[in-house]
Design an enzyme around this catalytic site. Structure first.
Site, short mmCIF file in Angstrom:
data_model
loop_
_atom_site.label_atom_id
_atom_site.label_comp_id
_atom_site.label_asym_id
_atom_site.label_seq_id
_atom_site.Cartn_x
_atom_site.Cartn_y
_atom_site.Cartn_z
N VAL A 11 0.83 -1.21 0.00
CA VAL A 11 0.00 0.00 0.00
C VAL A 11 0.86 1.26 0.00
CG1 VAL A 11 -1.64 1.34 1.40
CG2 VAL A 11 -2.02 -1.09 1.01
N GLU A 149 -7.72 2.23 2.20
CA GLU A 149 -7.26 1.95 0.84
C GLU A 149 -7.98 0.71 0.29
OE1 GLU A 149 -5.45 3.68 -1.30
OE2 GLU A 149 -6.17 2.07 -2.57
N ASN A 209 -14.35 -5.53 2.51
CA ASN A 209 -13.65 -6.82 2.44
C ASN A 209 -14.52 -7.97 2.95
OD1 ASN A 209 -11.43 -5.89 1.20
ND2 ASN A 209 -10.08 -5.92 2.97
N GLY A 254 -13.53 -21.59 -5.82
CA GLY A 254 -12.14 -22.01 -5.95
C GLY A 254 -11.69 -22.77 -4.72
N CYS A 261 -5.41 -9.50 3.27
CA CYS A 261 -6.56 -8.65 3.66
C CYS A 261 -7.80 -9.42 4.09
CB CYS A 261 -6.88 -7.69 2.53
SG CYS A 261 -5.57 -6.50 2.25
N LYS A 321 -3.12 -15.16 -5.28
CA LYS A 321 -3.89 -14.86 -6.50
C LYS A 321 -2.89 -14.46 -7.58
CE LYS A 321 -4.91 -9.98 -5.74
NZ LYS A 321 -5.94 -8.96 -5.80
N ARG A 328 0.88 -14.52 1.61
CA ARG A 328 0.24 -14.52 2.91
C ARG A 328 -1.11 -15.26 2.85
NH1 ARG A 328 1.37 -8.20 4.45
NH2 ARG A 328 1.05 -7.94 2.22
P1 NAD Z 1 3.25 -4.70 4.26
O1 NAD Z 1 3.44 -5.67 5.35
O2 NAD Z 1 3.49 -5.10 2.83
O3 NAD Z 1 4.15 -3.40 4.53
C1 NAD Z 1 4.20 -2.73 5.75
C2 NAD Z 1 5.51 -1.95 5.81
O4 NAD Z 1 5.51 -1.14 6.99
C3 NAD Z 1 6.78 -2.82 5.91
O5 NAD Z 1 7.69 -2.46 4.89
C4 NAD Z 1 7.35 -2.50 7.32
O6 NAD Z 1 8.75 -2.57 7.37
C5 NAD Z 1 6.84 -1.10 7.52
N1 NAD Z 1 6.79 -0.66 8.92
C6 NAD Z 1 6.34 -1.35 10.01
N2 NAD Z 1 6.44 -0.58 11.12
C7 NAD Z 1 6.94 0.63 10.73
C8 NAD Z 1 7.23 1.85 11.40
N3 NAD Z 1 7.02 1.99 12.70
N4 NAD Z 1 7.73 2.86 10.68
C9 NAD Z 1 7.96 2.74 9.35
N5 NAD Z 1 7.67 1.61 8.65
C10 NAD Z 1 7.17 0.57 9.33
O7 NAD Z 1 1.75 -4.16 4.40
P2 NAD Z 1 0.67 -3.82 3.26
O8 NAD Z 1 0.21 -5.05 2.58
O9 NAD Z 1 1.17 -2.67 2.45
O10 NAD Z 1 -0.53 -3.32 4.18
C11 NAD Z 1 -0.46 -2.12 4.92
C12 NAD Z 1 -1.84 -1.81 5.44
O11 NAD Z 1 -2.74 -1.54 4.34
C13 NAD Z 1 -2.49 -2.93 6.24
O12 NAD Z 1 -3.27 -2.39 7.26
C14 NAD Z 1 -3.37 -3.61 5.22
O13 NAD Z 1 -4.46 -4.28 5.80
C15 NAD Z 1 -3.84 -2.45 4.38
N6 NAD Z 1 -4.22 -2.78 3.02
C16 NAD Z 1 -3.49 -3.69 2.31
C17 NAD Z 1 -3.85 -3.98 0.99
C18 NAD Z 1 -3.09 -4.99 0.19
O14 NAD Z 1 -3.60 -5.40 -0.85
N7 NAD Z 1 -1.91 -5.40 0.61
C19 NAD Z 1 -4.94 -3.31 0.40
C20 NAD Z 1 -5.62 -2.36 1.14
C21 NAD Z 1 -5.26 -2.10 2.45
#
Ligand code: NAD
Length: 432
Positions: A11, A149, A209, A254, A261, A321, A328
């Site tokens: 994100v 997001e 979701n 599936g 998520c 997917k 994950r």
């Molecule tokens: P991710 O695990 O891919 O990335 C999180 C990042 O945050 C990592 O790089 C980590 O090192 C960093 N981080 C952790 N603690 C930190 C801190 N204190 N300071 C700076 N950086 C720090 O996570 P993601 O998949 O991008 O998801 C992030 C959020 O967005 C979650 O809440 C998720 O539910 C939500 N979200 C994810 C998606 C998706 O498709 N992945 C879609 C919509 C919303």
């Protein structure tokens, strides 16, 4: 505008890059030094179609930078996004330790008024906790806004640049104005910016979701019934999907949903409901159905072969997917575990997720092939677990020759039963 994005995962990296693409100056902050070092070298930590090119262009044009240093990243930022992970805690509720740690670090480094935006998926009430965490570390003025997001991995850039809607939960007109200005370039075609109170914005993400996960589990149950009564889920799917009240998207059965998520967000809203004294029964069932569905491919193999000890299987697809390397909660993990426990061996191929797979529990217990066809040599059957496009039109004659037994177990219904059966395969699909 000057923007900081905290967290460079799926994100944060996509949001930061897309905000830079629309002319803002963006600094992405992450505590993972290795990740930031590699980003400086132009190496992306994730696979997301289109991201690499966009990111490199904005880095080259000096609109996008990366740092581990909060002071450098937050200085003069008008808007600071929190996009760190919110993984499930032991009881399934969202673990807010990364969000609150980020909030404290942001507070410590504010140099003036800023809008602090919860972009991570967080339970109702988190904005208030973020506000307290920031206030405990700064004397500067700030507002906290919820802006969940909705991007999909695999289509994240498009989703971000052309969102169906932008949801902004705010109690401050000043902050809402800044957010409207920031998002204006993304909604030029008329898609709405929906302004709400903070609680509604926080809940909207979980509701979206949860609804999508419910559709998948519902269709998986319909598919399971189809198998028992001799119906074809593809016909049923078309029959209901053409009803405008239902719509045709997200009706594909599936071998279970995965990813970072749906599983965690369904669990989190169930736990939030419990905290407020309410039992969210539909979502508990959605979760249960999904866990059971992840076993369906193994059960089909067992039904066909009986004892799986000593058998060897080819597996196409590891990511949860297509078009992502995200492993994950991937159904492939459950299937591999079951096969290994039964004494079978596995050779897998995935176009993008094999490196990522090596870091999960099954990682060093299965073999990997360089090409899809290489996975098949001497295998007793082929499992299709992820519907990557490159698996859809394979050379069935070569598959037939490579397999010990001409058996295909298709967890995503990507092949036509008529075609594969005519070639002599035994074909198992989900609900058809
Ligand atoms: P991710 O695990 O891919 O990335 C999180 C990042 O945050 C990592 O790089 C980590 O090192 C960093 N981080 C952790 N603690 C930190 C801190 N204190 N300071 C700076 N950086 C720090 O996570 P993601 O998949 O991008 O998801 C992030 C959020 O967005 C979650 O809440 C998720 O539910 C939500 N979200 C994810 C998606 C998706 O498709 N992945 C879609 C919509 C919303």
């Amino acid at each position: 505008m000057r923007i900081a994005v905290v967290g460079t995962g799926y994100v944060g990296l996509v949001a930061g890059t897309c905000f830079a693409e629309s002319g803002n100056h963006v600094t992405c902050i992450d505590i993972d030094e290795e990740k930031v070092r590699r980003l400086h070298d132009g190496i992306l930590p994730i696979y997301e179609p289109g991201l690499e090119e966009l990111l490199r262009r904005n880095v080259r044009d000096s609109r996008l930078t990366f740092t581990t240093d909060y002071a450098e990243g937050i200085a003069d930022a008008e808007v600071v996004f929190i996009a760190v992970g919110t993984p499930p805690g032991e009881d399934g509720s969202a673990d807010l330790k990364y969000v609150l740690a980020a909030a404290r670090s942001i507070g410590e480094n504010l140099t003036g008024y800023a809008v602090i935006v919860d972009k991570s998926t967080v339970p109702v009430g988190t904005a208030r906790k973020v506000k307290e965490a920031v206030a405990s570390t700064t004397k500067h003025e700030f507002d906290v806004v919820s802006n969940p997001e909705f991007l999909k991995e695999g289509a994240a850039i498009d989703d971000f640049l052309k969102p169906d809607r932008v949801v902004i939960g705010s109690e401050s007109p000043r902050a809402a104005k800044v957010m409207n200005e920031l998002y204006a370039p993304f909604v030029r075609t008329g898609n709405p910016i929906i302004e709400t109170d903070i609680e509604s914005a926080e809940l909207t993400k979980y509701a979206a979701n949860a609804m999508l996960a419910t559709r998948i589990s519902f269709m998986n149950e319909i598919a399971n019934i189809c198998e028992r009564v001799g119906a074809n889920v593809n016909h049923v799917r078309k029959g209901i999907g053409t009803d405008a009240r239902i719509g045709s998207r997200f009706l594909f059965p599936g071998c279970g949903y995965g990813g970072s998520c749906f599983p965690k967000d369904v669990q989190a809203i169930v736990r939030t409901s419990e905290e407020y004294g309410y039992e969210f029964r539909i979502l508990k069932a959605v979760e249960e159905v999904n866990e059971r569905q992840k076993h369906t491919l193994f059960e089909k193999a067992e039904k066909h072969f009986g004892d799986l000890k000593g058998k060897h299987f080819a597996l196409w697809g590891l990511a949860f997917k297509p078009n992502t390397d995200d492993m994950r909660e991937a159904p492939a993990i459950v299937l591999c575990n079951q096969l290994l426990e039964a004494g079978a061996t596995v050779t897998a191929f995935d176009p993008e997720a094999m490196e990522e797979a090596k870091h999960v529990y099954i990682g060093d217990k299965i073999n990997y092939a360089d090409k899809p066809m290489d996975a098949l040599d001497g295998a007793d059957a082929l499992f299709v677990v992820t519907e990557w496009n490159e698996f859809r039109r394979p050379d069935f004659e070569s598959i037939y020759e490579s397999l010990e037994h001409p058996v295909i177990i298709d967890g995503r219904n990507i092949f036509s039963r008529d075609v594969v059966e005519e070639m002599g395969f035994t074909y198992y699909a989900v609900g058809c």
